[in-house]
Design a protein around this motif. Structure first.
Motif, PDB file in Angstrom:
ATOM      1  N   ASP A 186       0.821  -1.213   0.000  1.00 41.23           N
ATOM      2  CA  ASP A 186       0.000   0.000   0.000  1.00 41.23           C
ATOM      3  C   ASP A 186       0.853   1.260   0.000  1.00 41.23           C
ATOM      4  O   ASP A 186       0.453   2.291  -0.526  1.00 41.23           O
ATOM      5  N   ARG A 187       2.019   1.188   0.619  1.00 45.21           N
ATOM      6  CA  ARG A 187       2.855   2.386   0.733  1.00 45.21           C
ATOM      7  C   ARG A 187       3.942   2.477  -0.342  1.00 45.21           C
ATOM      8  O   ARG A 187       4.763   3.388  -0.307  1.00 45.21           O
ATOM      9  N   TRP A 188       3.942   1.525  -1.265  1.00 45.11           N
ATOM     10  CA  TRP A 188       5.021   1.477  -2.256  1.00 45.11           C
ATOM     11  C   TRP A 188       5.233   2.804  -3.010  1.00 45.11           C
ATOM     12  O   TRP A 188       6.388   3.217  -3.228  1.00 45.11           O
ATOM     13  N   PRO A 189       4.149   3.488  -3.435  1.00 46.23           N
ATOM     14  CA  PRO A 189       4.372   4.720  -4.209  1.00 46.23           C
ATOM     15  C   PRO A 189       5.267   5.748  -3.508  1.00 46.23           C
ATOM     16  O   PRO A 189       5.978   6.491  -4.177  1.00 46.23           O
ATOM     17  N   GLU A 190       5.271   5.760  -2.171  1.00 46.11           N
ATOM     18  CA  GLU A 190       6.127   6.713  -1.456  1.00 46.11           C
ATOM     19  C   GLU A 190       7.617   6.439  -1.669  1.00 46.11           C
ATOM     20  O   GLU A 190       8.451   7.310  -1.449  1.00 46.11           O
ATOM     21  N   TYR A 191       7.931   5.199  -2.022  1.00 48.12           N
ATOM     22  CA  TYR A 191       9.345   4.795  -2.078  1.00 48.12           C
ATOM     23  C   TYR A 191       9.882   4.659  -3.504  1.00 48.12           C
ATOM     24  O   TYR A 191      11.076   4.551  -3.714  1.00 48.12           O
ATOM     25  N   ASP A 192       8.957   4.618  -4.461  1.00 40.47           N
ATOM     26  CA  ASP A 192       9.261   4.172  -5.828  1.00 40.47           C
ATOM     27  C   ASP A 192      10.088   5.187  -6.615  1.00 40.47           C
ATOM     28  O   ASP A 192       9.564   6.182  -7.104  1.00 40.47           O
ATOM     29  N   TRP A 193      11.371   4.902  -6.793  1.00 36.86           N
ATOM     30  CA  TRP A 193      12.263   5.820  -7.503  1.00 36.86           C
ATOM     31  C   TRP A 193      12.037   5.791  -9.015  1.00 36.86           C
ATOM     32  O   TRP A 193      12.273   6.764  -9.707  1.00 36.86           O
ATOM     33  N   LEU A 194      11.560   4.657  -9.539  1.00 38.07           N
ATOM     34  CA  LEU A 194      11.438   4.508 -10.993  1.00 38.07           C
ATOM     35  C   LEU A 194      10.121   5.028 -11.551  1.00 38.07           C
ATOM     36  O   LEU A 194       9.987   5.229 -12.756  1.00 38.07           O
ATOM     37  N   ARG A 195       9.157   5.241 -10.671  1.00 39.45           N
ATOM     38  CA  ARG A 195       7.787   5.563 -11.089  1.00 39.45           C
ATOM     39  C   ARG A 195       7.713   6.599 -12.215  1.00 39.45           C
ATOM     40  O   ARG A 195       8.329   7.666 -12.124  1.00 39.45           O
ATOM     41  N   ASP A 196       6.983   6.258 -13.275  1.00 45.90           N
ATOM     42  CA  ASP A 196       6.738   7.135 -14.420  1.00 45.90           C
ATOM     43  C   ASP A 196       7.969   7.426 -15.274  1.00 45.90           C
ATOM     44  O   ASP A 196       7.896   8.218 -16.201  1.00 45.90           O
ATOM     45  N   GLN A 197       9.079   6.809 -14.937  1.00 46.73           N
ATOM     46  CA  GLN A 197      10.251   7.010 -15.783  1.00 46.73           C
ATOM     47  C   GLN A 197      10.192   6.071 -16.989  1.00 46.73           C
ATOM     48  O   GLN A 197       9.651   4.971 -16.917  1.00 46.73           O
ATOM     49  N   GLN A 198      10.788   6.520 -18.070  1.00 45.78           N
ATOM     50  CA  GLN A 198      10.991   5.646 -19.226  1.00 45.78           C
ATOM     51  C   GLN A 198      12.157   4.720 -18.878  1.00 45.78           C
ATOM     52  O   GLN A 198      13.244   5.202 -18.554  1.00 45.78           O
ATOM     53  N   VAL A 199      11.906   3.408 -18.893  1.00 44.86           N
ATOM     54  CA  VAL A 199      12.944   2.477 -18.446  1.00 44.86           C
ATOM     55  C   VAL A 199      13.270   1.419 -19.499  1.00 44.86           C
ATOM     56  O   VAL A 199      12.451   1.115 -20.372  1.00 44.86           O
ATOM     57  N   ARG A 200      14.468   0.895 -19.391  1.00 43.71           N
ATOM     58  CA  ARG A 200      14.842  -0.273 -20.179  1.00 43.71           C
ATOM     59  C   ARG A 200      14.962  -1.463 -19.238  1.00 43.71           C
ATOM     60  O   ARG A 200      15.642  -1.394 -18.221  1.00 43.71           O
ATOM     61  N   VAL A 201      14.287  -2.538 -19.569  1.00 45.14           N
ATOM     62  CA  VAL A 201      14.257  -3.727 -18.736  1.00 45.14           C
ATOM     63  C   VAL A 201      14.967  -4.843 -19.475  1.00 45.14           C
ATOM     64  O   VAL A 201      14.681  -5.095 -20.644  1.00 45.14           O
ATOM     65  N   ASP A 202      15.892  -5.491 -18.786  1.00 48.47           N
ATOM     66  CA  ASP A 202      16.571  -6.639 -19.375  1.00 48.47           C
ATOM     67  C   ASP A 202      16.295  -7.848 -18.504  1.00 48.47           C
ATOM     68  O   ASP A 202      16.691  -7.884 -17.342  1.00 48.47           O
ATOM     69  N   THR A 203      15.577  -8.824 -19.043  1.00 50.94           N
ATOM     70  CA  THR A 203      15.165  -9.956 -18.216  1.00 50.94           C
ATOM     71  C   THR A 203      16.047 -11.177 -18.437  1.00 50.94           C
ATOM     72  O   THR A 203      15.803 -12.226 -17.854  1.00 50.94           O
ATOM     73  N   GLY A 204      17.056 -11.058 -19.271  1.00 52.74           N
ATOM     74  CA  GLY A 204      17.876 -12.229 -19.547  1.00 52.74           C
ATOM     75  C   GLY A 204      17.422 -12.904 -20.827  1.00 52.74           C
ATOM     76  O   GLY A 204      18.223 -13.407 -21.595  1.00 52.74           O
ATOM     77  N   ASN A 205      16.097 -12.905 -21.095  1.00 53.78           N
ATOM     78  CA  ASN A 205      15.660 -13.365 -22.420  1.00 53.78           C
ATOM     79  C   ASN A 205      14.961 -12.251 -23.181  1.00 53.78           C
ATOM     80  O   ASN A 205      13.832 -12.349 -23.589  1.00 53.78           O
ATOM     81  N   GLY A 206      15.695 -11.167 -23.338  1.00 51.06           N
ATOM     82  CA  GLY A 206      15.193 -10.072 -24.151  1.00 51.06           C
ATOM     83  C   GLY A 206      15.059  -8.781 -23.385  1.00 51.06           C
ATOM     84  O   GLY A 206      14.872  -8.786 -22.164  1.00 51.06           O
ATOM     85  N   ILE A 233       9.421  -9.997 -13.218  1.00 51.64           N
ATOM     86  CA  ILE A 233       9.664 -10.695 -11.958  1.00 51.64           C
ATOM     87  C   ILE A 233      11.106 -10.554 -11.526  1.00 51.64           C
ATOM     88  O   ILE A 233      11.417 -10.380 -10.363  1.00 51.64           O
ATOM     89  N   SER A 234      12.007 -10.647 -12.507  1.00 55.29           N
ATOM     90  CA  SER A 234      13.407 -10.393 -12.177  1.00 55.29           C
ATOM     91  C   SER A 234      14.082  -9.813 -13.397  1.00 55.29           C
ATOM     92  O   SER A 234      13.591  -9.912 -14.509  1.00 55.29           O
ATOM     93  N   GLY A 235      15.216  -9.183 -13.162  1.00 57.68           N
ATOM     94  CA  GLY A 235      15.922  -8.573 -14.275  1.00 57.68           C
ATOM     95  C   GLY A 235      16.514  -7.258 -13.847  1.00 57.68           C
ATOM     96  O   GLY A 235      16.392  -6.855 -12.692  1.00 57.68           O
ATOM     97  N   SER A 236      17.184  -6.602 -14.789  1.00 50.21           N
ATOM     98  CA  SER A 236      17.748  -5.294 -14.452  1.00 50.21           C
ATOM     99  C   SER A 236      16.918  -4.211 -15.129  1.00 50.21           C
ATOM    100  O   SER A 236      16.431  -4.381 -16.233  1.00 50.21           O
TER     101      SER A 236
END
Ligand code: BTN
Length: 245
Positions: A186-206, A233-236
């Motif tokens: 419930d409190r996650w939005p207070e902590y979320d550094w990535l929120r609304d940023q354009q991100v690149r996700v690397d999951t290991g398979n793409g 679920i996991s990745g960078s």
């Protein structure tokens, strides 16, 4: 309650050390910390390197009675609890970069490495690497890193900091076993550094690019791309602005 606390001048990795030791009895914990690690580990097979005395390298092992349902979200709750604890100590404005990086002023302040050993009673080992004070030991901070000392206006009492961190980690893990992830979610939005940023996700398979859109109740990261919501679920994850400087 705590069964043992060990402080090393030097050890390979406090996480590895605790994983090699006999697990604590059910609902009890044990702590190892080091001034210097020769083989400190980060998430995704990265290294965690820090000059002697520059920071906190600390791990806690805790044995659950039963494995909590959303144990994959424990790392997030730990990061949130640490941020709360540091705020109470006067260090404000720290955010969490999913899933395990503590960020301050858009730089990395520390990281959490959570490892689970199952088989018998499930034991979790949670390791924290925190940059505390590089200048005082004559160290140079890596690029895009920051230490706690730069966030405050006075020298840091390391013993007090260590006690605060141990208390934070233990109460978070014990609370998580009791209540799960819901309250932290419930409190996650207070902590979320990535929120609304354009991100690149690397999951290991793409790889994929999209807009960071928080997390779901299991702690998976949500990314909006191709007008769909993707669960990671996991990745960078890196902000695109940082990936293409
Ligand atoms: C990360 O940033 O990916 C996590 C870094 C975790 C480092 C800590 S230091 C104490 C403990 N022992 C280790 O080998 N790693 C963790």
């Amino acid at each position: 309650s705590m069964v043992r606390l060990e402080a090393f001048a030097e050890v390979e990795s406090t996480n590895d050390y605790l994983l090699e030791q006999a697990p604590p009895p059910i609902r009890r914990f044990r702590v190892a910390l080091a001034d210097f690690q020769t083989a400190g580990r980060g998430r995704m097979d990265r290294r965690w390197d820090a000059p002697p005395g520059s920071g906190l390298c600390l791990s806690i092992a805790y044995t659950f009675q039963r494995l909590p349902a959303q144990v994959s979200a424990l790392t997030l709750a730990i990061g949130q609890a640490l941020i709360d604890g540091l705020a109470r100590s006067g260090y404000c404005g720290i955010k969490l970069k999913w899933p395990n990086d503590l960020m301050a002023k858009n730089r990395k302040l520390g990281g959490v490495l959570t490892e689970l050993r199952t088989g018998g009673a499930p034991t979790v080992v949670v390791g924290l690497g925190l940059n505390v004070d590089f200048a005082t030991v004559g160290g140079t901070l890596p690029a895009r890193a920051i230490d706690l000392r730069s966030l405050g206006d006075r020298p840091i009492d390391r013993v007090l900091l260590t006690a605060t961190v141990i208390e934070c980690l233990h109460s978070c893990i014990a609370g998580f076993e009791r209540d799960g992830f819901a309250q932290w979610f419930d409190r996650w939005p207070e902590y979320d550094w990535l929120r609304d940023q354009q991100v690149r996700v690397d999951t290991g398979n793409g790889a994929m690019e999209g807009i960071a859109a928080g997390i779901d109740r299991d702690g998976a990261m949500l990314v909006l791309a191709d007008s769909r919501q993707h669960r990671v679920i996991s990745g960078s994850v890196v902000p695109v602005a940082d990936a293409n400087p």
